[in-house]
Every structure is written in C-alpha cells, then in structure tokens.
Design a protein around this motif. Structure first.
Motif, PDB file in Angstrom:
ATOM      1  N   HIS A   1      -4.482   4.037  -9.959  1.00  7.60           N
ATOM      2  CA  HIS A   1      -5.758   3.370  -9.775  1.00  7.60           C
ATOM      3  C   HIS A   1      -6.064   2.332 -10.843  1.00  7.60           C
ATOM      4  O   HIS A   1      -7.200   1.923 -11.030  1.00  7.60           O
TER       5      HIS A   1
ATOM      6  N   TYR B   1      -6.665  -1.499  -5.513  1.00 13.39           N
ATOM      7  CA  TYR B   1      -7.289  -1.535  -4.194  1.00 13.39           C
ATOM      8  C   TYR B   1      -8.348  -2.616  -4.074  1.00 13.39           C
ATOM      9  O   TYR B   1      -8.774  -2.949  -2.986  1.00 13.39           O
TER      10      TYR B   1
ATOM     11  N   GLU C   1       0.149   1.413 -12.867  1.00 14.64           N
ATOM     12  CA  GLU C   1       1.081   1.293 -11.761  1.00 14.64           C
ATOM     13  C   GLU C   1       2.380   0.635 -12.236  1.00 14.64           C
ATOM     14  O   GLU C   1       3.477   1.103 -11.938  1.00 14.64           O
TER      15      GLU C   1
ATOM     16  N   GLN D   1       3.521   1.527  -1.708  1.00 12.26           N
ATOM     17  CA  GLN D   1       4.169   1.645  -3.007  1.00 12.26           C
ATOM     18  C   GLN D   1       3.177   1.965  -4.122  1.00 12.26           C
ATOM     19  O   GLN D   1       3.499   2.668  -5.067  1.00 12.26           O
ATOM     20  N   ILE D   2       1.968   1.444  -3.973  1.00 18.31           N
ATOM     21  CA  ILE D   2       0.989   1.566  -5.047  1.00 18.31           C
ATOM     22  C   ILE D   2       0.213   2.868  -4.903  1.00 18.31           C
ATOM     23  O   ILE D   2      -0.280   3.176  -3.823  1.00 18.31           O
ATOM     24  N   PHE D   3       0.134   3.654  -5.973  1.00 19.17           N
ATOM     25  CA  PHE D   3      -0.655   4.882  -5.855  1.00 19.17           C
ATOM     26  C   PHE D   3      -1.512   5.159  -7.076  1.00 19.17           C
ATOM     27  O   PHE D   3      -2.290   6.093  -7.092  1.00 19.17           O
TER      28      PHE D   3
ATOM     29  N   PHE E   1       4.505   2.883 -14.566  1.00 21.71           N
ATOM     30  CA  PHE E   1       4.995   4.165 -14.052  1.00 21.71           C
ATOM     31  C   PHE E   1       6.524   4.242 -14.046  1.00 21.71           C
ATOM     32  O   PHE E   1       7.113   5.190 -14.561  1.00 21.71           O
TER      33      PHE E   1
ATOM     34  N   ASN F   1       0.820  -1.211   0.000  1.00 20.79           N
ATOM     35  CA  ASN F   1       0.000   0.000   0.000  1.00 20.79           C
ATOM     36  C   ASN F   1       0.856   1.264   0.000  1.00 20.79           C
ATOM     37  O   ASN F   1       0.399   2.317  -0.405  1.00 20.79           O
TER      38      ASN F   1
END
Ligand SMILES: Nc1ncnc2c1ncn2[C@@H]1O[C@H](COP(=O)(O)OP(=O)(O)OP(=O)(O)O)[C@@H](O)[C@H]1O
Ligand SMILES: [Mg+2]
Lengths: 551, 255
Positions: free
Chosen positions: A384, A426, A389, A380-382, A392, A378
């Motif tokens: 959606h 998520y 992801e 590291q991941i931003f 990036f 959580n």
C-alpha cells in the motif's frame, strides 16, 4: 439540443491539491465521435468519470460547474438514472467485470436485465454485440479466466449491448491486437452513424485521426483545444503537451506536404499522396555482441484445463538482442512467459535457463535471475505504498535494506515516479501503476527481463521511457523479452520478432522480415507498422521500420 | 474452484430443486435442531441432511468444511466437558483430566447442531448456482442491494482463494518462497494475510463501481435472461417441510 453539455467543470480528488479538471467547457451533438487526447495524468480518465457520473457520485472531492446529459444534470441525479443514458467502458477491463455472473454471456446480460429489456431482445442484443467484438467463442467462459484482450472485448460488448445514448470509452483498445483495435474503431464509427454519441480517450493517434469527428486536447486538467483532427494534429506545439501527432503528420512535416489552402497536414493514410520520391537508408539494428543468458524451450505443452492446450509444442531459443513477441488476443503469449518464469508448470516439454532445467527450481529461486512484469499491474501490486512495493523484490533476493532503498529510488526516478514514492499505488493512474510494476522488477537487477505489454496505456513520453529502458538493459548484457500490441514500437525497438498464434510460432526472425510475412501477420491478426504501410502507399515495395529511415 | 464459485456442477435431483425450496429447507433444518434437544432427534435430522448431500453428489465437498469446523467442535467438547456447571458424573479420564458426562452430552448436542448447520448450508450452496439463488430472491422482490451483498457473502471464500493465488504469484515472482513443505507454507501464510484482506476491500469497492455503472440499482422493472422453469415438486416439498416443522414445534410444546 446538445446531447452533452459541460460548463466550467472543475474537479479535485479528495486529499489532492491540484485540479484534475480545470474549467472545462464543451458540447457534443448527437451522433458525433469525439476523441480525447492528452498525456498521462492530463485528466482524460477523470473527464470520462465526470461525464458518466462516477465523479462526483462515487469519487467525492471538490466539484464545480455543470455536466448536462440532455437536460439532466449529473450532480443532482443518481448514478442509476445517469447510466440509463450513458455507458462507460473502463480503462482496465478487469474493473468492468461485475463478479455477479459466471459466464461471458450472462455478464453481458447483466446490464440489460437491470434495464428491464425484454428477454428475446436481450438474447438478440447479446449475440449481436458478441459478434461485433468477435467473442462468440468465449460465451461460456468465466469472465475472470480470460486473457487481457479478451476481457477488454467483453467489457466493450457488455456496454454496447446496453445501447446508451452516449458511449464513453477510456482507452478501450489498449490491450487489443491491431486487428481488434481496428475493429473496435469500425464498430464505434458505425454506432455513431446510427446516432449514438461517442466519446473516446485514446493514445492511438493514427486511429483517432482517421475516425473521430472532433478532438479535445487536454493538458494538466485544462482544455487546450477543441477542434477538427486536422487542426489539432497540425499544431506545431503538440509535443509540448505530451502528445505526438500521427506518424503521417510527422512525415508530411518533414517532406513539406502541407495543404496550401488550409495550411494543415494530412493526418491519415488515405490523405497521403500515392507517389513521391523519397530516399531511404534502412538502419539495421546491430547486436552489440554482449552475451546474455539463454532460455531454451523444447517441445513445450501447456493447458489450463485438461485436453485444451493453450501452448502447443513450442521450440525456441531466446538469447542475445531484445525480442518482441506479437500475436492475437488469447494466442497464449502471457501463458508462455508465465511458463518461462515458472509461475506455471509445463504439462510436457522443458525449459532450460543457461542449461539448467527450470523444473528443478521454484519461481522464488528464479526471482533473482528472471524478472517478469505482469500484464495487469493490479495483479502484481499488493503493497500500500509505492516504495514498499518496489523494495519487496530486492529485499527478498538478499539486498540489504539500504541497498534495496537506494535501488528502489533509482528505479522510481528512472520511470519518472520519484515524487510518488510515498503514495498508495491504488491512487495512481493505470499507466503510472504499470510503471511502478516495471520499477519493482528492474530494482531486482535480473539477468532476464520479461515485459508483458509495457506500453499499455502509456503516452509518447512513457513509451520512449520504456524504449530507453529496453536499450539500456540490452547494453548491460541482459536478455529482454517483450510482448507487445504496438507495432510501431516493435518496429522501432526490436531486432528480432516472434509472431505468435494459437499457442505456436508462425515466424521467428529479424523484425524487418517479420513485417514482410503477410500471411503470418494476417493469421496472427497483427498489422504492419504505420510507417511501413505509408511507404508502401507511397509506391515502394520495401519494408521500412522507422521514420528516421526515410528522411 | 476453477469456476470461482463454491457451486459443484453435477446432475442430481437436488440440483434441480428450486432455490427457494432449498432455502426453506436450510431454515427448517437448522432451527429444528435448536428447537429439539433430544440427541436422537437431532442426530436423525443430521443424518437426513447428509442423505440429501449424498443424493446431490456433493457429500465429499462438504467434508473439508466439516474438518475445518472440527477445531471449533473439539474446543467445545473440551470446554463443556471440563467446565460445565452441572458436572457430576465422570465419563472418562484422560490422565489427570476428567470429562464429565453432563458436559459431554451438551457438547455432543452442540456438535451435532453445528455439523448440521454446515451441512444444511452445504446443500444450498453446493448445489445452487449463486447467481440463480440471488435471482430467485430478486424475483421475490428482494432489493438488488441486498441481493448483491448476499452474493458477495457467498463469494467470499472463492474470491479470497482467487486473490490469494494472485498475491502468491506476485510474491513468489519476486523471490518469496511459497512452495515446499508445511513449514514453508506456514511461514509464507502470514505475509499473505495483510495484502489479502486489504486488497479484497479494494476489490469489493471496485466491484461495487462495476455494478453501479451497469445500473444494478435502477428503479424500474428488471427482467431476467433465463426463464425459471417452475420446479414441479416445489409445492409438495414445501408443504412437507412446513408440516415437519409444525410437528417439531408441537413435539417441543408437548414434551
Ligand atoms: N487462468 C486461466 N484459466 C483458464 N483459461 C485461461 C486462464 N488464463 C488464460 N486462459 C486462456 O488461455 C488462452 C491464452 O491466454 P493468454 O493470457 O496467454 O493470452 P495472450 O496471448 O496473452 O492474450 P492477450 O493479448 O489478450 O493478453 C486464452 O484463450 C485464455 O482464455
Ligand atoms: Mg497477455
């Protein structure tokens, strides 16, 4: 009357087409310790949610069947009424922290205040649960500035202190050091003896086999078997459900050690015979001779707060074969790798990558050379969307859109998430999110890859995937560094092991020697691998690292 | 910020005042500046609020906030000075732009009020632990739901800062430059905005599950871990505050 009764429970998450829980029925008696096993996405976490009322009260969706806590049915009662009886420890301890309190002590008090527990009882229970989880030293700290394992201990303590009738734990030891994991099982067993009902989802089969009274085997949302640990773990088809039996069963099967009467295999160390003639042929991992990048650490010091060093004078050279770092919670392992990645700046000392000091560059410039997979996905991941992801990093280090997309897809396929590319991270399970984090670093094709607890929450298949990834990275001449709490995995995968304790190194050398360092292992609160313990019990005084070495 | 609250841990008489009295102070200090329209009186109230901040040893911590609101203030001055309908007297000219006295005075008053508002909230927030404040309100019978909404409002800034730190780490770990000069920082600010907002929404939802699962919404009586020591001077302080407030109203009615 049963403490817990589940009747034909069916549940679908909103916007999902498959049943996460499909027609599950079972009952649990007071004081029982029930283990739940199953591969990732088999429905363990969802079942935990359903037993604690989060499904259907928080997670909506299609719900059928009944769950009764005592005589109260979950569907028609509010969460606050359910939580008075049922306590839930989340898989990700970060989600357990309320954010309403600013010290560990107050955080544990939070639930008790809501329950209306009298003040003196409250203090007593907080102290007791802190003692059980060995976190008395952390009581004044902010819950959000703890290491992953420390936070997991606080999460468990905060629920135990509420003394629920039914305690549900979702992989509560995934980030704990081996000693800590053993302690949690011991604590929970004691609570069960005192009449608390325990339901625990876990991947540590050896531990469940030793402590649980009964095991539920889940697969694809269905209850495959509800039986005694011996029965469930002796099933010949267990692997088809993505579950591996305890190592003792595997060995016994190979050696033909079956109980004549019941036809079942021994499932714990205690049940194994103490003498037995076996042949060994230890395999030493040979370094493939590839030269890798080299990280040199000189007299490294670092502290988050002035005067409290977390890293205390480290000297080490990292290069060549894959390296495992093991050691107790809060030892400073994560801090160390963040320093290697230049996310933190050393107070004194220096780190050289291929001879060039890190202090002269930035984390971003290092990104194409050193990749770090964070402990908590959580963090590291931003983005959606999974694919965004993973793309990036590659885009940032200069890959073209097409290259990045191709790379990202390849890496998602490698970690087994090809079909989730368009989903929101998520909505994935914690184990899947961890794999997203892995893929997003691998896609950058860095010379050094650092994993912070990659096996956390992974089932057998996930673990063997991680193992394959580590091997193939090594084949390609990359330097792999890996923090782990899973000693079986360390023994099986790594030639070199560093034992970390209190911001320093107690040992650095071949894995086989590392697991012979009894004093260092004890200080660092780690254990020998299960297979090593087994061989010693069989009467041999040598360090065996893999099941393949003795059959 | 290390502690993830805006609270500044100091030992001062202001820190020792109970949260309810401080809350009353905030209310009276702010409303008084709006009831009164006399520049000197409002200035007096502002100076008094500053004085409290000084005693509380947190005056320095409020300066950045006032600095940020200065942008707002500057635009008020310009707009009012420029466009106020009653403009008649030119106060001064900056090149071709004339600032009128009427507008300027109004702008000045608004500025004083805004700064006082910021400072008064500063007294409350910088010298009171957020959980103490919420607890005091809960003890007064406020519903827990509302209490934790208030808490999350108080926590918005530190929470955003923490989240921003995390996301920045995640971004620079994967090659996005965030360190360096002003321009670099500015450039890296935009890609941060979206994730911070969206992730803070997710985080809020997660926190509400965490609260729920620990029974914060329970109907029964709740207890409190710490005994609130009754603050010795709360009654005289409150009486003084209310007396002052009544005087303000009276003055307003008379004049
Ligand atoms: N952001 C932070 N602020 C203050 N202290 C911190 C912070 N992060 C970690 N610490 C402290 O630094 C010490 C080392 O933490 P670290 O995360 O490196 O441990 P770790 O060895 O990775 O443990 P684990 O096995 O539990 O992940 C711990 O005592 C922890 O409480
Ligand atoms: Mg760690």
């Amino acid at each position: 009357m049963s403490v817990l009764r589940v009747v034909n429970l069916k549940y679908k998450y909103p916007d999902s087409h498959r049943f996460a829980l499909n027609d599950i029925s079972f009952t649990v008696e007071k004081g029982e310790f029930l283990g739940i096993v199953g591969m990732n996405t088999s429905g363990k976490t969802t079942l935990c949610y359903a037993l604690s009322g989060l499904v259907p009260h928080f997670f909506k969706g299609a719900y059928g069947g009944d769950v009764y806590i005592g005589d109260m049915d979950v569907l028609s009662h509010e969460i606050s009424e359910i939580t008075a009886k049922v306590g839930l420890v989340f898989e990700n301890p970060f989600l357990q922290m309320t954010g309403a309190k600013f010290t560990v002590y107050d955080e544990i008090a939070f639930g008790l205040e809501n329950q209306g527990v009298p003040r003196d009882v409250m203090h007593e229970r907080i102290r007791e649960s802190m003692k059980l989880l060995d976190i008395e030293g952390l009581q004044g700290k902010n819950p959000f500035s703890l290491s992953g394992g420390q936070m997991q201990r606080v999460a468990i303590a905060s629920v135990i202190a509420m003394q629920p009738d039914v305690l549900i734990l979702d992989e509560p030891t995934s980030q704990l050091d081996p000693e800590g994991a053993e302690e949690v099982f011991r604590v929970v067993e004691k609570l069960a003896d005192e009449g608390m009902t325990i339901i625990m989802a876990e991947q540590k089969m050896e531990k469940l086999a030793a402590y649980a009274d009964r095991i539920l085997l889940l697969y694809d949302g269905k209850l495959i078997e509800d039986g005694k640990p011996e029965e469930v773990f002796s099933r010949e088809d267990l692997n088809e459900f993505g579950v591996e039996p305890p190592v003792y069963v595997k060995i016994s099967r190979a050696l033909g050690l079956r109980n004549e009467m019941s036809g079942l295999y021994p499932i714990s160390l205690e049940q194994m015979p103490t003498e037995r003639d076996i042949q060994f042929h230890p395999v030493t991992k040979t370094n493939n001779g590839n030269t890798t990048s080299e990280l040199i650490v000189r007299d490294l010091h670092f502290g988050y707060e002035k005067g409290q060093d977390v890293i205390r004078g480290l000297n080490v050279t990292l290069s060549g074969e894959p390296i495992a770092i093991i050691g107790q919670n809060g030892a400073g392992k994560t801090t160390f790798v963040k320093l290697l990645k230049a996310l933190l700046k050393p107070d004194t000392g220096e780190i050289l990558l291929n001879g060039a000091p890190l202090s002269e560059t930035t984390a971003a410039k290092l990104a194409s050379r050193i990749g770090l997979i964070f402990q908590n996905p959580n963090d590291q991941i931003f983005k959606h969307k999974v694919i965004d992801e993973v793309m990036f990093g590659p885009l940032n280090i200069g890959q073209t859109g097409e290259e990045a997309l191709a790379n990202a897809k390849e890496m998602l396929a490698l970690v087994g998430l090809a079909d989730k590319a368009d989903e929101n991270p998520y909505d994935l399970s914690l184990a899947e999110r961890k794999m997203v984090a892995v893929a997003s670093i691998l896609a950058m094709d860095t010379d050094v890859v650092i994993f912070d607890e990659p096996t956390m929450g992974q089932d057998v298949r996930g673990k063997s995937k991680v193992q394959e990834i580590i091997h193939s990275l090594h084949e390609k001449g990359k330097l792999v560094i890996c923090i782990l709490h899973d000693m079986d995995f360390v023994a099986d995968t790594f030639g070199r092991t560093i034992i970390f304790s209190n911001g320093g190194m107690l040992f650095d050398g071949p894995t086989r020697e590392a697991f012979a360092q009894e004093e260092a292992l004890r200080l660092a609160r780690v254990e020998q691998p299960n297979i090593t313990k087994l061989v010693q019990r069989l009467g041999y005084d040598r360090i065996i690292l893999r099941a393949t070495e003795l059959i | 910020m290390n502690n993830m609250t805006l609270y500044v841990s100091r030992d001062s008489p202001v820190h020792r005042v109970d949260p309810m009295t401080k809350l009353l102070f905030v209310f009276i200090s702010i409303t008084s500046t709006y009831i009164l329209s006399d520049h000197l009186a409002v200035l007096g109230i502002l100076l008094f609020t500053f004085f409290i901040l000084l005693i509380g040893k947190v005056f320095k911590s409020i300066l950045p906030v006032i600095g940020v609101s200065f942008l707002l203030i500057a635009s008020i001055i310009i707009v009012q000075g420029f466009f106020h309908p009653d403009r008649a007297t030119v106060l001064f000219e900056i090149g071709p732009i004339a600032i009128y006295k009427e507008g300027f005075l109004i702008a000045f008053l608004i500025t004083l009020r805004v700064v006082n508002m910021v400072a008064a909230f500063g007294v409350l927030i910088l010298t009171t632990k957020p959980d103490d404040l919420v607890e005091a309100l809960l003890q007064k019978g406020l519903s827990p739901k509302f209490g934790y909404v208030l808490l999350s409002v108080l926590q918005i800034i530190p929470q955003m800062v923490a989240l921003t730190g995390k996301i920045t780490d995640a971004q620079r770990a994967r090659g996005m430059e965030t360190e360096g000069g002003i321009w670099m920082r500015f450039k890296s600010f935009l890609p941060l905005l979206g994730p911070v907002v969206l992730n803070s929404l997710t985080e809020t939802r997660e926190r509400s599950i965490a609260l729920e699962i620990r029974g914060f919404n329970a109907k029964g009586n709740r207890t409190f871990l710490y005994e609130r020591k009754n603050y010795r001077y709360s009654v005289p302080f409150r009486i003084a505050l209310i007396a002052f407030f009544l005087a303000v109203i009276a003055w307003r009615v008379i004049s």
